[in-house]
Write a protein that holds these residues in place. Structure first.
Motif, short mmCIF file in Angstrom:
data_model
loop_
_atom_site.label_atom_id
_atom_site.label_comp_id
_atom_site.label_asym_id
_atom_site.label_seq_id
_atom_site.Cartn_x
_atom_site.Cartn_y
_atom_site.Cartn_z
N HIS A 66 22.93 -23.79 55.68
CA HIS A 66 23.62 -22.62 55.11
C HIS A 66 24.78 -23.11 54.25
CE1 HIS A 66 25.96 -18.87 55.09
NE2 HIS A 66 24.91 -18.25 55.59
N TRP A 67 25.07 -22.39 53.17
CA TRP A 67 26.16 -22.79 52.28
C TRP A 67 27.48 -22.89 53.02
CZ3 TRP A 67 30.25 -19.48 51.78
CH2 TRP A 67 30.04 -18.14 52.11
N GLN A 68 27.74 -22.05 54.03
CA GLN A 68 29.00 -22.16 54.78
C GLN A 68 29.10 -23.50 55.49
OE1 GLN A 68 29.11 -18.55 57.28
NE2 GLN A 68 31.05 -18.09 56.27
N SER A 69 28.01 -23.93 56.11
CA SER A 69 28.01 -25.22 56.81
C SER A 69 28.18 -26.36 55.82
CB SER A 69 26.71 -25.40 57.60
OG SER A 69 26.61 -24.41 58.59
N ARG A 70 27.58 -26.25 54.67
CA ARG A 70 27.74 -27.28 53.64
C ARG A 70 29.18 -27.34 53.14
NH1 ARG A 70 22.65 -28.67 50.65
NH2 ARG A 70 20.97 -27.98 51.98
N TRP A 71 29.79 -26.17 52.92
CA TRP A 71 31.19 -26.16 52.49
C TRP A 71 32.08 -26.75 53.58
CZ3 TRP A 71 32.62 -20.99 49.59
CH2 TRP A 71 31.80 -20.85 48.47
N GLU A 72 31.79 -26.41 54.83
CA GLU A 72 32.59 -26.94 55.94
C GLU A 72 32.52 -28.47 55.96
OE1 GLU A 72 32.80 -26.68 60.83
OE2 GLU A 72 31.17 -25.68 59.75
N ALA A 73 31.33 -29.02 55.75
CA ALA A 73 31.15 -30.47 55.76
C ALA A 73 31.80 -31.13 54.54
CB ALA A 73 29.66 -30.81 55.82
N LYS A 74 31.76 -30.44 53.41
CA LYS A 74 32.25 -31.03 52.16
C LYS A 74 33.76 -30.90 51.98
CE LYS A 74 31.53 -30.80 47.20
NZ LYS A 74 30.86 -30.13 46.10
N LEU A 75 34.33 -29.81 52.46
CA LEU A 75 35.76 -29.55 52.24
C LEU A 75 36.56 -30.06 53.44
CD1 LEU A 75 35.38 -25.93 50.86
CD2 LEU A 75 35.84 -28.02 49.53
#
Length: 189
Positions: free
Chosen positions: A21-30
C-alpha cells in the motif's frame, strides 16, 4: 515545509495498510513517518482508534502532518478538535492529507465496526486539510467526498479513475500522490 521538517503520522483504515500500500511505502521511505497502530485493524472502535491517534500526536516537538486513508480519515475528523488543543506549538498539527474517505453507508457495512463512527463530523477541521478522492471509488461517490471536503473546510483533489486508492486499485506506488503530497507539504507553515 519538507518531510524532514515534520513528523508524519500514518493513519491507515480498516484492515491496516499492507506492505504494498502507498501508506506503507511512504512510511518506509520517509524517515520521519510513523504508523499509528491499532489493536484490532478488523474491528474499528472509534474511541480506541481516536485515543491511539491522540497518544501518537501528543508530546511531539516538531510540526506534525497526518496522512490518513479511508476510515482513518474519519478518525482524524473525530479527533481534530482534541488534536488541535492537545498539540500546542511547536508540536502542532500542521496539516492533514486525507485520502479516499468512505461514505457513511460503506462504514456501516464494515463487519464489526463501531456504530459511533457515524454520522461523520461535519465541522471545519482546525488545520489545513486536503481530501483526495477518485471519481470511481467503490466506497464513496465522489460527490459525497466533495461534500465532506466542503464541511471540513478542506481543499478537494480529484484523483481521477483511481478506485479506492489502495493496493487493490493498483496504488502500491502512487507517484501522482507523492508529487501532490510534496506540494501540500511545501505550502504548509
Amino acid at each position: 515545509m519538507k518531510a524532514a521538517d515534520c513528523d508524519i503520522l500514518i493513519i491507515p483504515g480498516w484492515a491496516g495498510s499492507d506492505e504494498d500500500h502507498w501508506q506503507s511505502r511512504w512510511e518506509a521511505k520517509l524517515s520521519t513517518a510513523q504508523r499509528v497502530e491499532q489493536d484490532d485493524w478488523h474491528k474499528p472502535h472509534l474511541k480506541a482508534w481516536t485515543e491511539r491517534l491522540l497518544t501518537a500526536a501528543t508530546g511531539k516537538s516538531r510540526p506534525q502532518v497526518l496522512v490518513a486513508h479511508s476510515i482513518g480519515c474519519i478518525v482524524v475528523a473525530n479527533a481534530a478538535q482534541q488534536l488541535a488543543s492537545a498539540t500546542a506549538a511547536p508540536g502542532h498539527i500542521a496539516g492533514a492529507w486525507l485520502v479516499a474517505p468512505p461514505s457513511e453507508r460503506a462504514v456501516r457495512a464494515i463487519p464489526g465496526v463501531d456504530p459511533a463512527f457515524t454520522p461523520f463530523p461535519r465541522q471545519p477541521l482546525p488545520f489545513p486539510t486536503v481530501v483526495v478522492s477518485a471519481s470511481d471509488d467503490p466506497y464513496c461517490p465522489q460527490e459525497e467526498a466533495k461534500a465532506l471536503a466542503e464541511a471540513w473546510d478542506a481543499r478537494f483533489l480529484d484523483a481521477g479513475e483511481a478506485g479506492h486508492i489502495n493496493t487493490s486499485s493498483g496504488h502500491g506506488p502512487w507517484p501522482d500522490g507523492t508529487l501532490r503530497f510534496a506540494t501540500f507539504l511545501r505550502d504548509l507553515k
